[in-house]
Design an enzyme around this catalytic site. Structure first.
Site, PDB file in Angstrom:
ATOM      1  N   LYS A  39     -24.046 -10.904  10.110  1.00 36.01           N
ATOM      2  CA  LYS A  39     -23.883  -9.494  10.438  1.00 36.01           C
ATOM      3  C   LYS A  39     -23.172  -8.827   9.264  1.00 36.01           C
ATOM      4  CE  LYS A  39     -21.283  -8.739  14.043  1.00 36.01           C
ATOM      5  NZ  LYS A  39     -20.655  -8.891  15.290  1.00 36.01           N
ATOM      6  N   THR A  53       8.464   1.370  10.954  1.00 36.59           N
ATOM      7  CA  THR A  53       7.448   2.123  10.190  1.00 36.59           C
ATOM      8  C   THR A  53       6.064   1.524  10.424  1.00 36.59           C
ATOM      9  OG1 THR A  53       9.124   2.579   8.536  1.00 36.59           O
ATOM     10  CG2 THR A  53       6.855   2.953   7.866  1.00 36.59           C
ATOM     11  N   GLN A  80      -9.495 -12.186  -9.679  1.00 38.11           N
ATOM     12  CA  GLN A  80      -9.375 -13.201  -8.622  1.00 38.11           C
ATOM     13  C   GLN A  80      -9.109 -14.579  -9.239  1.00 38.11           C
ATOM     14  OE1 GLN A  80      -9.062 -12.325  -5.658  1.00 38.11           O
ATOM     15  NE2 GLN A  80     -10.575 -10.863  -4.943  1.00 38.11           N
ATOM     16  N   ARG A 117     -17.176  -6.695  -5.879  1.00 39.56           N
ATOM     17  CA  ARG A 117     -17.742  -6.429  -7.197  1.00 39.56           C
ATOM     18  C   ARG A 117     -19.050  -7.140  -7.488  1.00 39.56           C
ATOM     19  NH1 ARG A 117     -11.905  -6.924  -9.823  1.00 39.56           N
ATOM     20  NH2 ARG A 117     -11.695  -8.128  -7.891  1.00 39.56           N
ATOM     21  N   ASP A 140       5.772  -3.261   5.933  1.00 45.45           N
ATOM     22  CA  ASP A 140       6.931  -2.363   5.917  1.00 45.45           C
ATOM     23  C   ASP A 140       7.881  -2.805   7.034  1.00 45.45           C
ATOM     24  OD1 ASP A 140       8.605  -0.056   5.489  1.00 45.45           O
ATOM     25  OD2 ASP A 140       6.825   0.996   4.732  1.00 45.45           O
ATOM     26  N   ILE A 141       8.969  -2.094   7.206  1.00 43.69           N
ATOM     27  CA  ILE A 141       9.899  -2.483   8.280  1.00 43.69           C
ATOM     28  C   ILE A 141       9.186  -2.308   9.630  1.00 43.69           C
ATOM     29  CG2 ILE A 141      11.985  -1.947   6.949  1.00 43.69           C
ATOM     30  CD1 ILE A 141      12.180   0.678   8.584  1.00 43.69           C
ATOM     31  N   LYS A 199      -3.543  -3.386   4.633  1.00 47.59           N
ATOM     32  CA  LYS A 199      -2.480  -4.380   4.397  1.00 47.59           C
ATOM     33  C   LYS A 199      -1.074  -3.836   4.646  1.00 47.59           C
ATOM     34  CE  LYS A 199      -5.092  -7.039   0.953  1.00 47.59           C
ATOM     35  NZ  LYS A 199      -6.216  -6.165   0.577  1.00 47.59           N
ATOM     36  N   ARG A 249     -17.340 -15.500  -5.208  1.00 48.96           N
ATOM     37  CA  ARG A 249     -18.177 -15.280  -6.394  1.00 48.96           C
ATOM     38  C   ARG A 249     -19.345 -16.260  -6.368  1.00 48.96           C
ATOM     39  NH1 ARG A 249     -15.312 -11.556  -6.538  1.00 48.96           N
ATOM     40  NH2 ARG A 249     -14.143 -10.638  -8.265  1.00 48.96           N
ATOM     41  N   ASP A 276     -15.099  -0.589  -2.354  1.00 48.74           N
ATOM     42  CA  ASP A 276     -13.995  -0.246  -3.244  1.00 48.74           C
ATOM     43  C   ASP A 276     -14.416   0.861  -4.199  1.00 48.74           C
ATOM     44  OD1 ASP A 276     -12.186  -1.980  -2.086  1.00 48.74           O
ATOM     45  OD2 ASP A 276     -12.791  -3.666  -3.331  1.00 48.74           O
TER      46      ASP A 276
HETATM   47  O1  C5P Z   1     -14.517  -7.426  -5.791  1.00 48.66           O
HETATM   48  P1  C5P Z   1     -13.985  -8.569  -4.984  1.00 48.66           P
HETATM   49  O2  C5P Z   1     -15.084  -9.344  -4.272  1.00 48.66           O
HETATM   50  O3  C5P Z   1     -13.035  -9.452  -5.743  1.00 48.66           O
HETATM   51  O4  C5P Z   1     -13.148  -7.837  -3.842  1.00 48.66           O
HETATM   52  C1  C5P Z   1     -12.404  -8.478  -2.886  1.00 48.66           C
HETATM   53  C2  C5P Z   1     -11.954  -7.487  -1.866  1.00 48.66           C
HETATM   54  O5  C5P Z   1     -11.164  -8.179  -0.910  1.00 48.66           O
HETATM   55  C3  C5P Z   1     -11.084  -6.367  -2.428  1.00 48.66           C
HETATM   56  O6  C5P Z   1     -11.418  -5.195  -1.713  1.00 48.66           O
HETATM   57  C4  C5P Z   1      -9.683  -6.782  -2.118  1.00 48.66           C
HETATM   58  O7  C5P Z   1      -8.840  -5.690  -1.867  1.00 48.66           O
HETATM   59  C5  C5P Z   1      -9.865  -7.600  -0.840  1.00 48.66           C
HETATM   60  N1  C5P Z   1      -8.883  -8.645  -0.596  1.00 48.66           N
HETATM   61  C6  C5P Z   1      -8.611  -9.645  -1.496  1.00 48.66           C
HETATM   62  N2  C5P Z   1      -7.670 -10.578  -1.207  1.00 48.66           N
HETATM   63  C7  C5P Z   1      -7.030 -10.565  -0.063  1.00 48.66           C
HETATM   64  C8  C5P Z   1      -7.312  -9.593   0.879  1.00 48.66           C
HETATM   65  C9  C5P Z   1      -8.281  -8.626   0.569  1.00 48.66           C
HETATM   66  O8  C5P Z   1      -9.228  -9.714  -2.555  1.00 48.66           O
HETATM   67  N3  C5P Z   1      -6.171 -11.518   0.217  1.00 48.66           N
END
Ligand code: C5P
Length: 230
Positions: free
Chosen positions: A31, A70, A190, A211, A66-67, A63, A181, A9
């Site tokens: 992996k 598209t 989150q 993060r 959309d319709i 993610k 986490r 990110d």
């Molecule tokens: O930094 P962190 O570990 O919270 O990042 C989670 C990653 O997972 C982010 O890139 C976020 O866009 C992605 N993600 C999410 N929840 C989802 C799908 C993807 O947090 N349902």
């Protein structure tokens, strides 16, 4: 083999290169994969960088929502990215959209695996109510898992709290959990979070983590994460 996807990110190619360089380590039973989301893909040089990556296990987390028409065309536009293994779509887009994406994948990029995203891990029970949902997150995710099965998705992205019942619905699908986490770490935005160890114990086939690996030395942080799985 379980996957640990690192969320790249950033909007900087230099930082993405650093993340990949610092995380090139051999792990027994795991992996490493790389996830590029909206921030990187929308950045000026993001797509071009992803295009040229030779690294395996790449996930384009765009993610789609959309319709159907598209959504279909968006897969067509990505058809040159043959190095990508996974792509994400919002299950809330509904069966028609998902089928249309599946059709496009079969036509333009057969090897691409489609992951259906359930209710985002940044939602809590109270914030999901505020956008008009009257059902619990659990019920909503159950419905989405049924749709994912009907649309023949390859995997599900969900919070680790929802894995157990999803597994009953989506028996052989990959289950990837964000909201990861280590104990005591900041949750940031989150809400439905879990430790890597608990997530795998609950049945995740992969985790995605951003993060908490990015502060300081990435290599050391990955080792710390692996140690926490013992
Ligand atoms: O930094 P962190 O570990 O919270 O990042 C989670 C990653 O997972 C982010 O890139 C976020 O866009 C992605 N993600 C999410 N929840 C989802 C799908 C993807 O947090 N349902």
């Amino acid at each position: 083999m379980r996957n640990i996807f690192i969320a790249c990110d950033t909007n900087s190619v230099q930082i993405a290169k650093k993340i990949i360089r610092q995380s090139r380590i051999k792990l027994k039973g795991y992996k490493i994969g790389y996830k590029f989301g909206l921030e990187f893909f929308y950045s000026k040089n993001g797509r071009r960088f992803i295009e040229k990556l030779k690294t395996k296990n790449l996930w384009l987390d765009i993610k789609i929502f959309d319709i159907p028409n598209t959504s279909f065309s968006s897969i067509k536009s990505l058809r040159d990215l043959k190095n990508i293994s996974y792509i994400t779509v919002h299950l809330s887009g509904g069966l028609e959209m998902l089928k249309s994406i599946k059709k496009a994948v079969n036509k333009y990029n057969k090897k691409l695996k489609i992951l259906g995203v359930t209710i985002l891990t940044s939602f809590s029970q109270s914030s999901i109510k505020k956008v008009g949902h009257t059902k619990s997150i659990k019920d909503l995710v159950k419905k989405q898992a049924i749709i994912a099965r009907a649309a023949k998705m390859d995997g599900i992205v969900c919070s680790a709290h929802e894995i157990k019942f999803i597994k009953n619905i989506c028996k052989k699908m990959e289950i990837i959990t964000p909201g990861i986490r280590l104990k005591g770490e900041r949750l940031d935005d989150q809400k439905r979070v879990m430790s890597p160890k608990e997530a795998f114990k609950n049945g995740a086939t992969s985790i995605v983590i951003g993060r908490s690996l990015m502060k300081g030395n990435i290599k050391n942080n990955i080792q710390k994460l692996i140690k926490s799985l013992d």
